[in-house]
Write a protein that holds these residues in place. Structure first.
Motif, PDB file in Angstrom:
ATOM      1  N   LEU A   1       1.610  -0.461  -2.002  1.00 13.01           N
ATOM      2  CA  LEU A   1       1.989   0.774  -2.676  1.00 13.01           C
ATOM      3  C   LEU A   1       3.203   0.495  -3.535  1.00 13.01           C
ATOM      4  CD1 LEU A   1       0.096   2.053  -0.585  1.00 13.01           C
ATOM      5  CD2 LEU A   1       1.748   3.875  -0.327  1.00 13.01           C
ATOM      6  N   ALA A   2       3.245   1.156  -4.685  1.00 15.54           N
ATOM      7  CA  ALA A   2       4.389   1.056  -5.591  1.00 15.54           C
ATOM      8  C   ALA A   2       4.977   2.442  -5.749  1.00 15.54           C
ATOM      9  CB  ALA A   2       3.949   0.508  -6.946  1.00 15.54           C
ATOM     10  N   ASP A   3       6.309   2.537  -5.722  1.00 14.37           N
ATOM     11  CA  ASP A   3       6.976   3.840  -5.792  1.00 14.37           C
ATOM     12  C   ASP A   3       7.114   4.369  -7.219  1.00 14.37           C
ATOM     13  OD1 ASP A   3       8.923   2.106  -6.730  1.00 14.37           O
ATOM     14  OD2 ASP A   3      10.520   2.913  -5.465  1.00 14.37           O
ATOM     15  N   GLN A   4       6.589   3.634  -8.172  1.00 14.86           N
ATOM     16  CA  GLN A   4       6.502   4.066  -9.564  1.00 14.86           C
ATOM     17  C   GLN A   4       5.463   3.188 -10.227  1.00 14.86           C
ATOM     18  OE1 GLN A   4      10.041   2.823 -11.972  1.00 14.86           O
ATOM     19  NE2 GLN A   4      10.900   2.430  -9.942  1.00 14.86           N
ATOM     20  N   VAL A   5       5.273   3.318 -11.520  1.00 17.12           N
ATOM     21  CA  VAL A   5       4.293   2.474 -12.199  1.00 17.12           C
ATOM     22  C   VAL A   5       4.574   1.025 -11.787  1.00 17.12           C
ATOM     23  CG1 VAL A   5       3.431   1.736 -14.441  1.00 17.12           C
ATOM     24  CG2 VAL A   5       4.105   4.117 -14.100  1.00 17.12           C
ATOM     25  N   ALA A   6       3.568   0.371 -11.240  1.00 18.58           N
ATOM     26  CA  ALA A   6       3.759  -0.940 -10.598  1.00 18.58           C
ATOM     27  C   ALA A   6       4.300  -2.008 -11.528  1.00 18.58           C
ATOM     28  CB  ALA A   6       2.449  -1.408  -9.971  1.00 18.58           C
ATOM     29  N   THR A   7       4.085  -1.862 -12.821  1.00 18.23           N
ATOM     30  CA  THR A   7       4.569  -2.871 -13.760  1.00 18.23           C
ATOM     31  C   THR A   7       6.035  -2.651 -14.156  1.00 18.23           C
ATOM     32  OG1 THR A   7       3.695  -1.582 -15.607  1.00 18.23           O
ATOM     33  CG2 THR A   7       2.289  -3.347 -14.703  1.00 18.23           C
ATOM     34  N   ALA A   8       6.635  -1.564 -13.706  1.00 18.27           N
ATOM     35  CA  ALA A   8       8.042  -1.300 -14.020  1.00 18.27           C
ATOM     36  C   ALA A   8       8.931  -2.313 -13.297  1.00 18.27           C
ATOM     37  CB  ALA A   8       8.423   0.117 -13.603  1.00 18.27           C
ATOM     38  N   ASN A   9       9.957  -2.777 -13.970  1.00 20.87           N
ATOM     39  CA  ASN A   9      10.863  -3.763 -13.376  1.00 20.87           C
ATOM     40  C   ASN A   9      11.497  -3.276 -12.081  1.00 20.87           C
ATOM     41  OD1 ASN A   9      10.410  -5.655 -15.387  1.00 20.87           O
ATOM     42  ND2 ASN A   9      12.103  -4.937 -16.640  1.00 20.87           N
TER      43      ASN A   9
ATOM     44  N   LYS B   1       9.468  -0.624  -6.504  1.00 21.99           N
ATOM     45  CA  LYS B   1       9.474  -1.178  -5.157  1.00 21.99           C
ATOM     46  C   LYS B   1       8.017  -1.232  -4.711  1.00 21.99           C
ATOM     47  CE  LYS B   1      11.181  -0.674  -0.488  1.00 21.99           C
ATOM     48  NZ  LYS B   1      11.941   0.084   0.473  1.00 21.99           N
ATOM     49  N   ILE B   2       7.550  -2.415  -4.333  1.00 24.54           N
ATOM     50  CA  ILE B   2       6.151  -2.613  -3.946  1.00 24.54           C
ATOM     51  C   ILE B   2       6.126  -3.247  -2.563  1.00 24.54           C
ATOM     52  CG2 ILE B   2       3.988  -3.762  -4.533  1.00 24.54           C
ATOM     53  CD1 ILE B   2       4.951  -3.740  -7.476  1.00 24.54           C
ATOM     54  N   ALA B   3       5.389  -2.607  -1.652  1.00 27.28           N
ATOM     55  CA  ALA B   3       5.321  -3.087  -0.267  1.00 27.28           C
ATOM     56  C   ALA B   3       4.051  -2.522   0.387  1.00 27.28           C
ATOM     57  CB  ALA B   3       6.573  -2.658   0.499  1.00 27.28           C
ATOM     58  N   PRO B   4       3.725  -2.986   1.591  1.00 26.00           N
ATOM     59  CA  PRO B   4       2.558  -2.466   2.313  1.00 26.00           C
ATOM     60  C   PRO B   4       2.704  -0.968   2.621  1.00 26.00           C
ATOM     61  CG  PRO B   4       3.294  -4.531   3.283  1.00 26.00           C
ATOM     62  CD  PRO B   4       4.349  -4.099   2.308  1.00 26.00           C
ATOM     63  N   PRO B   5       1.573  -0.276   2.795  1.00 24.95           N
ATOM     64  CA  PRO B   5       1.602   1.168   3.044  1.00 24.95           C
ATOM     65  C   PRO B   5       2.490   1.601   4.209  1.00 24.95           C
ATOM     66  CG  PRO B   5      -0.639   0.469   2.580  1.00 24.95           C
ATOM     67  CD  PRO B   5       0.199  -0.773   2.681  1.00 24.95           C
ATOM     68  N   ASP B   6       2.511   0.838   5.300  1.00 18.81           N
ATOM     69  CA  ASP B   6       3.307   1.260   6.456  1.00 18.81           C
ATOM     70  C   ASP B   6       4.799   1.318   6.131  1.00 18.81           C
ATOM     71  OD1 ASP B   6       3.327  -1.582   6.321  1.00 18.81           O
ATOM     72  OD2 ASP B   6       3.808  -1.735   8.450  1.00 18.81           O
ATOM     73  N   GLN B   7       5.248   0.557   5.146  1.00 12.03           N
ATOM     74  CA  GLN B   7       6.649   0.599   4.735  1.00 12.03           C
ATOM     75  C   GLN B   7       6.912   1.659   3.668  1.00 12.03           C
ATOM     76  OE1 GLN B   7       8.107  -3.290   3.573  1.00 12.03           O
ATOM     77  NE2 GLN B   7       6.844  -4.277   5.131  1.00 12.03           N
ATOM     78  N   MET B   8       5.898   1.946   2.844  1.00 13.19           N
ATOM     79  CA  MET B   8       6.106   2.826   1.699  1.00 13.19           C
ATOM     80  C   MET B   8       5.785   4.293   1.965  1.00 13.19           C
ATOM     81  SD  MET B   8       7.406   0.891  -0.570  1.00 13.19           S
ATOM     82  CE  MET B   8       7.261   1.755  -2.119  1.00 13.19           C
ATOM     83  N   ILE B   9       4.783   4.575   2.782  1.00 11.51           N
ATOM     84  CA  ILE B   9       4.393   5.975   3.011  1.00 11.51           C
ATOM     85  C   ILE B   9       5.562   6.812   3.525  1.00 11.51           C
ATOM     86  CG2 ILE B   9       2.915   7.496   4.406  1.00 11.51           C
ATOM     87  CD1 ILE B   9       0.651   5.447   3.898  1.00 11.51           C
ATOM     88  N   PRO B  10       6.403   6.295   4.423  1.00 10.70           N
ATOM     89  CA  PRO B  10       7.547   7.116   4.856  1.00 10.70           C
ATOM     90  C   PRO B  10       8.524   7.456   3.719  1.00 10.70           C
ATOM     91  CG  PRO B  10       7.170   5.333   6.416  1.00 10.70           C
ATOM     92  CD  PRO B  10       6.293   5.067   5.223  1.00 10.70           C
ATOM     93  N   LEU B  11       8.470   6.727   2.623  1.00 12.24           N
ATOM     94  CA  LEU B  11       9.363   6.966   1.492  1.00 12.24           C
ATOM     95  C   LEU B  11       8.791   7.979   0.491  1.00 12.24           C
ATOM     96  CD1 LEU B  11      10.397   3.265   0.761  1.00 12.24           C
ATOM     97  CD2 LEU B  11      11.542   4.932   2.237  1.00 12.24           C
ATOM     98  N   MET B  12       7.519   8.303   0.629  1.00 17.03           N
ATOM     99  CA  MET B  12       6.855   9.207  -0.320  1.00 17.03           C
ATOM    100  C   MET B  12       7.342  10.639  -0.147  1.00 17.03           C
ATOM    101  SD  MET B  12       2.899   7.931  -0.289  1.00 17.03           S
ATOM    102  CE  MET B  12       2.440   9.018  -1.641  1.00 17.03           C
ATOM    103  N   ASP B  13       7.384  11.360  -1.243  1.00 18.48           N
ATOM    104  CA  ASP B  13       7.654  12.796  -1.224  1.00 18.48           C
ATOM    105  C   ASP B  13       6.295  13.479  -1.128  1.00 18.48           C
ATOM    106  OD1 ASP B  13       8.255  15.464  -1.705  1.00 18.48           O
ATOM    107  OD2 ASP B  13       9.618  15.033  -3.377  1.00 18.48           O
TER     108      ASP B  13
END
Length: 108
Positions: free
Chosen positions: A44-52, A55-67
């Motif tokens: 999962l990427a917290d914004q357009v994945a190509t943006a410098n 933040k890109i990481a596995p779902p278990d790390q990113m889902i808690p950060l989602m709004d």
């Protein structure tokens, strides 16, 4: 690219840009089974994945950060905060490292 990129919302800023530039003539929104998040190698990427700054990481790390409220519930569009939260939610992407099985795509 080595990944299929999916969004969580029906709108995505890159789709708007591609339509405006004429790279996409007809936009089609597909509904993908959420179980795609469980496939090996999905990120999962917290914004357009190509943006410098993405933040890109596995779902278990990113889902808690989602709004999740901004992604799935209604917000007050009359406030700057509501607009900013929704705009940020629309940029989140799911990166699937392989072709998505048609059984996971609804409505084909």
């Amino acid at each position: 690219d080595a990944h299929v990129s999916l969004g969580f919302c029906r709108s995505h800023p890159m789709a708007h840009v591609a339509m405006a530039e004429g790279r996409i003539e007809t936009l089609r929104i597909l509904t993908i089974c959420p179980s795609v998040l469980l496939l090996p190698g999905v990120l999962l990427a917290d914004q357009v994945a190509t943006a410098n700054a993405a933040k890109i990481a596995p779902p278990d790390q990113m889902i808690p950060l989602m709004d999740l409220t901004a992604t799935y519930d209604r917000l007050d569009w009359g406030t700057a905060e509501g607009q900013q939260r929704r705009a940020a939610a629309e940029k989140w992407e799911v990166l699937v490292p392989r072709i998505i099985n048609t059984a996971l795509i609804f409505g084909l």
